[in-house]
Scaffold this motif. Sequence first.
Motif, PDB file in Angstrom:
ATOM      1  N   ILE A 181       0.844  -1.119  -0.079  1.00  0.00           N
ATOM      2  CA  ILE A 181       0.060   0.115   0.004  1.00  0.00           C
ATOM      3  C   ILE A 181       0.841   1.292  -0.164  1.00  0.00           C
ATOM      4  O   ILE A 181       0.484   2.157  -0.526  1.00  0.00           O
ATOM      5  CB  ILE A 181      -0.976   0.047   1.357  1.00  0.00           C
ATOM      6  N   TRP A 182       1.810   1.272   0.640  1.00  0.00           N
ATOM      7  CA  TRP A 182       2.842   2.459   0.599  1.00  0.00           C
ATOM      8  C   TRP A 182       3.392   2.561  -0.897  1.00  0.00           C
ATOM      9  O   TRP A 182       3.693   3.643  -1.404  1.00  0.00           O
ATOM     10  CB  TRP A 182       4.191   2.166   1.532  1.00  0.00           C
ATOM     11  N   LEU A 183       3.872   1.402  -1.436  1.00  0.00           N
ATOM     12  CA  LEU A 183       4.417   1.415  -2.690  1.00  0.00           C
ATOM     13  C   LEU A 183       3.416   2.034  -3.696  1.00  0.00           C
ATOM     14  O   LEU A 183       3.751   2.974  -4.530  1.00  0.00           O
ATOM     15  CB  LEU A 183       4.821  -0.101  -3.219  1.00  0.00           C
TER      16      LEU A 183
ATOM     17  N   ARG B 157      -0.470   0.972   8.069  1.00  0.00           N
ATOM     18  CA  ARG B 157      -0.640   0.863   6.830  1.00  0.00           C
ATOM     19  C   ARG B 157      -1.443   1.866   6.348  1.00  0.00           C
ATOM     20  O   ARG B 157      -1.270   2.490   5.157  1.00  0.00           O
ATOM     21  CB  ARG B 157      -1.454  -0.466   6.741  1.00  0.00           C
ATOM     22  N   VAL B 158      -2.697   2.447   6.940  1.00  0.00           N
ATOM     23  CA  VAL B 158      -3.688   3.428   6.291  1.00  0.00           C
ATOM     24  C   VAL B 158      -2.735   4.703   6.233  1.00  0.00           C
ATOM     25  O   VAL B 158      -3.249   5.580   5.343  1.00  0.00           O
ATOM     26  CB  VAL B 158      -4.643   3.374   7.374  1.00  0.00           C
ATOM     27  N   ALA B 159      -1.685   5.181   6.908  1.00  0.00           N
ATOM     28  CA  ALA B 159      -1.102   6.344   6.831  1.00  0.00           C
ATOM     29  C   ALA B 159      -0.389   6.568   5.391  1.00  0.00           C
ATOM     30  O   ALA B 159      -0.162   7.486   5.033  1.00  0.00           O
ATOM     31  CB  ALA B 159       0.113   6.348   8.086  1.00  0.00           C
ATOM     32  N   ALA B 160      -0.073   5.397   4.613  1.00  0.00           N
ATOM     33  CA  ALA B 160       0.302   5.237   3.481  1.00  0.00           C
ATOM     34  C   ALA B 160      -0.731   6.254   2.459  1.00  0.00           C
ATOM     35  O   ALA B 160      -0.058   6.908   1.670  1.00  0.00           O
ATOM     36  CB  ALA B 160       0.389   4.181   2.824  1.00  0.00           C
ATOM     37  N   ILE B 161      -2.160   6.251   2.663  1.00  0.00           N
ATOM     38  CA  ILE B 161      -3.036   6.924   1.738  1.00  0.00           C
ATOM     39  C   ILE B 161      -2.755   8.386   2.045  1.00  0.00           C
ATOM     40  O   ILE B 161      -2.677   9.259   1.010  1.00  0.00           O
ATOM     41  CB  ILE B 161      -4.284   6.358   2.184  1.00  0.00           C
ATOM     42  N   LEU B 162      -2.509   8.733   3.443  1.00  0.00           N
ATOM     43  CA  LEU B 162      -2.421  10.284   3.792  1.00  0.00           C
ATOM     44  C   LEU B 162      -1.114  10.641   3.312  1.00  0.00           C
ATOM     45  O   LEU B 162      -1.109  11.713   2.694  1.00  0.00           O
ATOM     46  CB  LEU B 162      -2.476  10.212   5.247  1.00  0.00           C
ATOM     47  N   SER B 163       0.020   9.974   3.224  1.00  0.00           N
ATOM     48  CA  SER B 163       1.294  10.372   2.830  1.00  0.00           C
ATOM     49  C   SER B 163       1.235  10.401   1.318  1.00  0.00           C
ATOM     50  O   SER B 163       1.789  11.419   0.906  1.00  0.00           O
ATOM     51  CB  SER B 163       2.326   9.432   3.180  1.00  0.00           C
TER      52      SER B 163
ATOM     53  N   ASP C 215      -8.616   2.096   0.319  1.00  0.00           N
ATOM     54  CA  ASP C 215      -7.811   1.313   0.910  1.00  0.00           C
ATOM     55  C   ASP C 215      -8.001  -0.085   0.526  1.00  0.00           C
ATOM     56  O   ASP C 215      -7.356  -0.884   0.283  1.00  0.00           O
ATOM     57  CB  ASP C 215      -7.865   1.392   2.480  1.00  0.00           C
ATOM     58  N   GLU C 216      -9.562  -0.373   0.598  1.00  0.00           N
ATOM     59  CA  GLU C 216      -9.973  -1.991   0.312  1.00  0.00           C
ATOM     60  C   GLU C 216      -9.470  -2.430  -1.271  1.00  0.00           C
ATOM     61  O   GLU C 216      -9.070  -3.472  -1.774  1.00  0.00           O
ATOM     62  CB  GLU C 216     -11.434  -2.016   0.463  1.00  0.00           C
ATOM     63  N   GLY C 217      -9.934  -1.335  -2.100  1.00  0.00           N
ATOM     64  CA  GLY C 217      -9.746  -1.384  -3.544  1.00  0.00           C
ATOM     65  C   GLY C 217      -8.089  -1.825  -3.888  1.00  0.00           C
ATOM     66  O   GLY C 217      -7.883  -2.448  -4.809  1.00  0.00           O
ATOM     67  N   MET C 218      -7.031  -1.196  -3.063  1.00  0.00           N
ATOM     68  CA  MET C 218      -5.692  -1.597  -3.391  1.00  0.00           C
ATOM     69  C   MET C 218      -5.178  -2.495  -2.586  1.00  0.00           C
ATOM     70  O   MET C 218      -3.922  -2.811  -2.592  1.00  0.00           O
ATOM     71  CB  MET C 218      -4.972  -0.117  -3.013  1.00  0.00           C
ATOM     72  N   ALA C 219      -5.916  -2.990  -1.310  1.00  0.00           N
ATOM     73  CA  ALA C 219      -5.181  -3.796  -0.362  1.00  0.00           C
ATOM     74  C   ALA C 219      -5.213  -5.374  -0.667  1.00  0.00           C
ATOM     75  O   ALA C 219      -4.581  -6.089   0.063  1.00  0.00           O
ATOM     76  CB  ALA C 219      -5.746  -3.515   0.813  1.00  0.00           C
TER      77      ALA C 219
ATOM     78  N   ALA D 149     -11.644   3.934  -8.392  1.00  0.00           N
ATOM     79  CA  ALA D 149     -12.780   2.908  -8.969  1.00  0.00           C
ATOM     80  C   ALA D 149     -13.531   2.255  -7.931  1.00  0.00           C
ATOM     81  O   ALA D 149     -14.866   1.885  -8.140  1.00  0.00           O
ATOM     82  CB  ALA D 149     -12.307   2.012 -10.230  1.00  0.00           C
ATOM     83  N   ALA D 150     -12.833   1.533  -6.955  1.00  0.00           N
ATOM     84  CA  ALA D 150     -13.206   0.538  -5.998  1.00  0.00           C
ATOM     85  C   ALA D 150     -14.378   1.593  -4.938  1.00  0.00           C
ATOM     86  O   ALA D 150     -15.752   1.247  -4.690  1.00  0.00           O
ATOM     87  CB  ALA D 150     -12.327   0.109  -4.928  1.00  0.00           C
ATOM     88  N   ALA D 151     -14.075   2.769  -4.803  1.00  0.00           N
ATOM     89  CA  ALA D 151     -14.956   3.694  -4.094  1.00  0.00           C
ATOM     90  C   ALA D 151     -16.129   4.073  -4.836  1.00  0.00           C
ATOM     91  O   ALA D 151     -17.391   4.133  -4.679  1.00  0.00           O
ATOM     92  CB  ALA D 151     -14.190   5.010  -3.906  1.00  0.00           C
TER      93      ALA D 151
END
Length: 639
Positions: free
Chosen positions: A88-90, A163-169, A266-270, A503-505
């Motif tokens: 998720i960070w990548l 893990r979720v902080a990757a989206i914010l970053s 997050d769910e779409g990329m996880a 797209a998942a959203a």
Amino acid sequence: MSSAAAPRAVPPGLPESLSGHAPQSAAQAAVPAPVASRLQQRLMWPLETVCALLMVAIIGLLLAGVVSRYVLDAPIDWVDEVVSIAFIWLAMLGSAVAMHRNEHLRLTLFVEKLSPVWQPRVHALALAAVLSFLGVMVGPALEQAREEWFVTTVTLGLPNTVRVAAILSGLVMMLAVVAAHAARTVGLRRLLPALLLMAALAAAGLLLKPWLMTLGLLNLVIFLVGGVGLCLAAGVPIAFCFGLGVLGYLGLSTDVPLVVVVGRMDEGMANLVLVSVPIFVLLGCVLDATGMGKAIVDFLASLIGHVKAGMSYVLLGSLFIVSGISGSKVSDMATVAPALFPEMKRRGNKPPEMIALLATGAAMADTVPPSIVLIVLGSVAGVSIAGLFQSGFVIAMVLLLALLVLARFKARHEQGDGSRRAPMAVVGRLLLVAAPALLLPFLIRSAVGGGVATATEVSTIAVLYALVVGQVLYGGIGWKRLWAMLIETAALSGAILLILGTAAAMAWSITRSGVVQELSGFLTTLPGGWVAFMGVTIVAFLILGCLLEGLPAVLLLAPIMFPIAKKLGINDIHYSMVIVTAMNVGLMMPPIGVGFYIACRIGDAKPDDVIGAIWPYIAALLVGVVVIAAVPWLSTVAL
């Protein structure tokens, strides 16, 4: 991609007509911004380094997991969890790198038709739209990171915020990159009015929210059709088109908190299955750099190139085999065309016919594993990827046969003077050179189909195999080139995975609206049953394939159409093959199909000259698609 002589101008899998390059007139009108440029450079070097190291870590951890499980019989239970976090960070940091490199997928066909006066203005609006999405999403992403602090991971017990902080970053990094890019390209003189317009639209939407909430399903048309369509036409990257549509729909016509969008992304990329996407992209880069793909082309040319229509057979056969290695249509075409087109021209083949065959051959080969589209489809629709890989090989053979028959018919007047069978010594030598490369697609298919390894695991094995064989037999890859490929892979994967997230959203928003249930009731009661439904499916994906690159089309409709197909008793694998083949044909259909223009650029020909030549090949593929839809046995015989 400017010409066949420069096949690596666009990363594998990235259609230039969907790339994020600014219109030339906008670049020419830009105000120099050295401060912004220096900011980008200082930001990108450490960011690219982290992305490259994450790629190395993911591949190393997956290989360690495979060895520990199958060799040492001692599975490492925390590997998948760490890989999921690194992935998720990548994805998010790679998205920022892709933004810096202008490699986010977007449609430029409409913007390019505008006058030089309007192009920079529309480009400024597109940048303002992206900045608006990123700015709005930072708050919900921060809220999501805070909420996830109290949730711990299963194996290591880490706060899920790690893990979720990757989206914010990633959002913050992209915001900085886009702001610097906007200052450098369009300048504040054009950007500020565009931002004010976006703010005015948002304010008007908030004022009209009580009225919009009374419109019900009509809001889907306003935001997820009209809004997304306008953004797409304006050249906004596809991921942000979807994201802006969802923000508008949820924020202005419902009471759903926007933090839900972060959760859906997050769910779409996880999904761990998607880890194989960047690894197969890297595999395509390695094969291209080592020349393993060209070795296959040379061998096939020596074997059957002397017969009538032989070079057409070689072109199609090369695309079929090479696609089973790289998983990318663009990489396949860029590998095969420069090696074969000069000889085909010498034998009297006309460039429009050659490019038409190249384009439709690439469409045919996209079901050959390891197809990235098949991997994503399996992840989104919950279909067995091993089953898709096994079926895809057979389905590609059906389309290959259709194209071979047409190519032979068209070559009935071909001039074969001077074409001689290659000496067996030459054929044997080229076979020896190509054998390690020819072995790889069969290794991938047998490992996944036989249940020895998952698609994710086999991707790491394939990369290791290609690196070792390429180093020993094909000249190898320098460290600098390998490092550049790791960064290139991270950028392209980030662009793809961000589309998956938004797209998942969007798919969740459509499902929540209840329209899926109404659509399901309508489609399941169509006269003609599953046959009529298949017809609707083919038409829908032909159209979407024309307008969008494959992944967005799959992501939008797959969650909606698969439940309906199940109600009608259609096998998941069979339906998947119909979707993918119809979509790939649409991708190559002029005058809109973006893949058609990519093939023209690779073959260095004008699209106007190729349009007339490609229609018979499109017709052949459509016949193949109808046969595949009508005969389920073709999709399930290999299972």
